[in-house]
Design an enzyme around this catalytic site. Sequence first.
Site, short mmCIF file in Angstrom:
data_model
loop_
_atom_site.label_atom_id
_atom_site.label_comp_id
_atom_site.label_asym_id
_atom_site.label_seq_id
_atom_site.Cartn_x
_atom_site.Cartn_y
_atom_site.Cartn_z
N ASN A 165 22.15 -48.15 18.57
CA ASN A 165 21.72 -47.68 17.30
C ASN A 165 20.36 -48.36 16.86
O ASN A 165 19.50 -48.98 17.45
CB ASN A 165 22.83 -47.69 16.16
CG ASN A 165 22.69 -46.44 15.44
OD1 ASN A 165 21.71 -45.86 14.80
ND2 ASN A 165 23.89 -45.73 15.32
N HIS B 283 18.63 -48.34 20.59
CA HIS B 283 19.34 -48.48 21.71
C HIS B 283 19.11 -49.87 22.62
O HIS B 283 19.14 -49.39 23.97
CB HIS B 283 19.79 -47.30 22.44
CG HIS B 283 20.51 -46.24 21.60
ND1 HIS B 283 21.55 -46.59 20.64
CD2 HIS B 283 20.38 -44.86 21.39
CE1 HIS B 283 21.95 -45.44 20.10
NE2 HIS B 283 21.21 -44.48 20.47
N HIS C 263 27.36 -43.48 25.04
CA HIS C 263 26.62 -42.41 24.51
C HIS C 263 26.60 -41.13 25.25
O HIS C 263 25.71 -40.41 25.31
CB HIS C 263 25.18 -42.83 24.57
CG HIS C 263 24.27 -42.32 23.37
ND1 HIS C 263 24.03 -40.92 23.56
CD2 HIS C 263 23.67 -42.76 22.35
CE1 HIS C 263 23.21 -40.61 22.60
NE2 HIS C 263 23.18 -41.66 21.64
N THR C 264 28.08 -40.88 25.43
CA THR C 264 28.26 -39.57 26.00
C THR C 264 27.91 -38.34 25.37
O THR C 264 28.60 -38.57 24.03
CB THR C 264 29.60 -39.56 26.71
OG1 THR C 264 29.76 -40.22 27.71
CG2 THR C 264 29.98 -38.11 27.42
N GLN D 28 29.00 -43.41 15.21
CA GLN D 28 27.84 -42.62 14.95
C GLN D 28 28.23 -41.26 15.39
O GLN D 28 28.41 -41.14 16.72
CB GLN D 28 26.55 -43.31 15.71
CG GLN D 28 25.46 -42.40 15.32
CD GLN D 28 24.93 -42.97 14.20
OE1 GLN D 28 25.39 -44.17 13.50
NE2 GLN D 28 23.82 -42.39 13.47
N GLU E 233 29.79 -42.20 18.97
CA GLU E 233 29.55 -43.59 19.51
C GLU E 233 30.26 -44.74 18.85
O GLU E 233 29.71 -45.07 17.74
CB GLU E 233 28.06 -43.64 19.31
CG GLU E 233 27.11 -42.67 19.88
CD GLU E 233 25.78 -42.55 19.27
OE1 GLU E 233 25.21 -43.42 19.53
OE2 GLU E 233 25.19 -41.52 19.20
#
Length: 378
Positions: free
Chosen positions: A112, A138, A212-213, A315, A342
Amino acid sequence: MKSNIVLYFLFAGCLVSACSQKSTQEPMREEIDLTIEAKQVAEYQGKPVFEYLLGNGTMQVELSNYGGLVSKIIVPDKNGKLENIALTLDHVEDFLTKPNPFFGATAGRVANRIANAEFRLDGTTYKLAKTNGNNHLHGGVEGFNKKVWTPEIYSNDSVVGVKMTYLSKDGEEGYPGNLETTLWMELTTDNTLRIRFEAITDKKTIVNLTNHTYFNLGGMKRDVLDHEFQFWADYYTPVDDELIPTGEVKDVTGTPFDFRSPKILGDQIAANREGFDHNMVRKLEKSPEMKHFVQVRHPETGRIMDMYSDNTGVQFYTANFISNFPGADGKTYDKHWGFCLESQNWPDAINHENFPSPILNPGEKYEHQIEYKFSVEK
């Protein structure tokens, strides 16, 4: 030189009804095939890059040690049709050369945003790369998503997986301390993709790791606005125009962020204008307890995904910035074609004293677990 390794594991478990009764007959048995296929597909910076395919007879997950990557998740719909439900590129090796918005990646050392790309720790200001406007996102220019992790296959009666390790050296991307990170990515017999992180440091630093899929339970035929969401989250953290938290922690009541009862995503996005890229709050303080965070349902296909986490927030991102992206299988991904959940500590937490701390000290261990469980309603 490319190599191929195929390993198969068989787990035979008794059915509850059979195992609970004494009988002279042969008890009924349910066999679940747990499989791992490993194939070297490339080299990157002198290290082998592998593609792993984990299977349990019902679903499959494709992984890589490049970027701690989840590249595909293949699950059935209510009619048994198997489809990939993760936004991705055609091949694992494509991730080495084709820019993408963190599809399936492990984000770190700090996931993030960090405001103004800097933070202070014990009186020292650490400057980071500005990778998202004026802010850091990130982990930097070459975060954990662009590293080759050292892999090791493992299995037991209920899971198959890949353990990966990576040493982020002191000063990498501007962060202090040598950070030793271990990542486990595994598929269970009950159709759960489980992701676990551990990290230790030799110097005070900050850590916030996640996966982060981007998911699309409809199988990438169109956007995800028809998906139904339910969050067990009473609060969220508002953001400014640069998507940096303001420091407030707000009750979701009466806002488009109130998903405590099931809501259709398109209706909520219409009420929130452009979409979501916000931290939904499940816990106000850190604890090891796993919590049911989100359930996502796709009425047309019957696919359901339940997410569990031991972290404080998630997230929620609705792919607001994807536009005309050439994805896998000839598909073009566009705005709202996927969603991310996330699991992580709150964004920019190092710059907000009222947020859960992202600081990791020597002698401590960072731990984080995420579970995505897949099912189908008939």
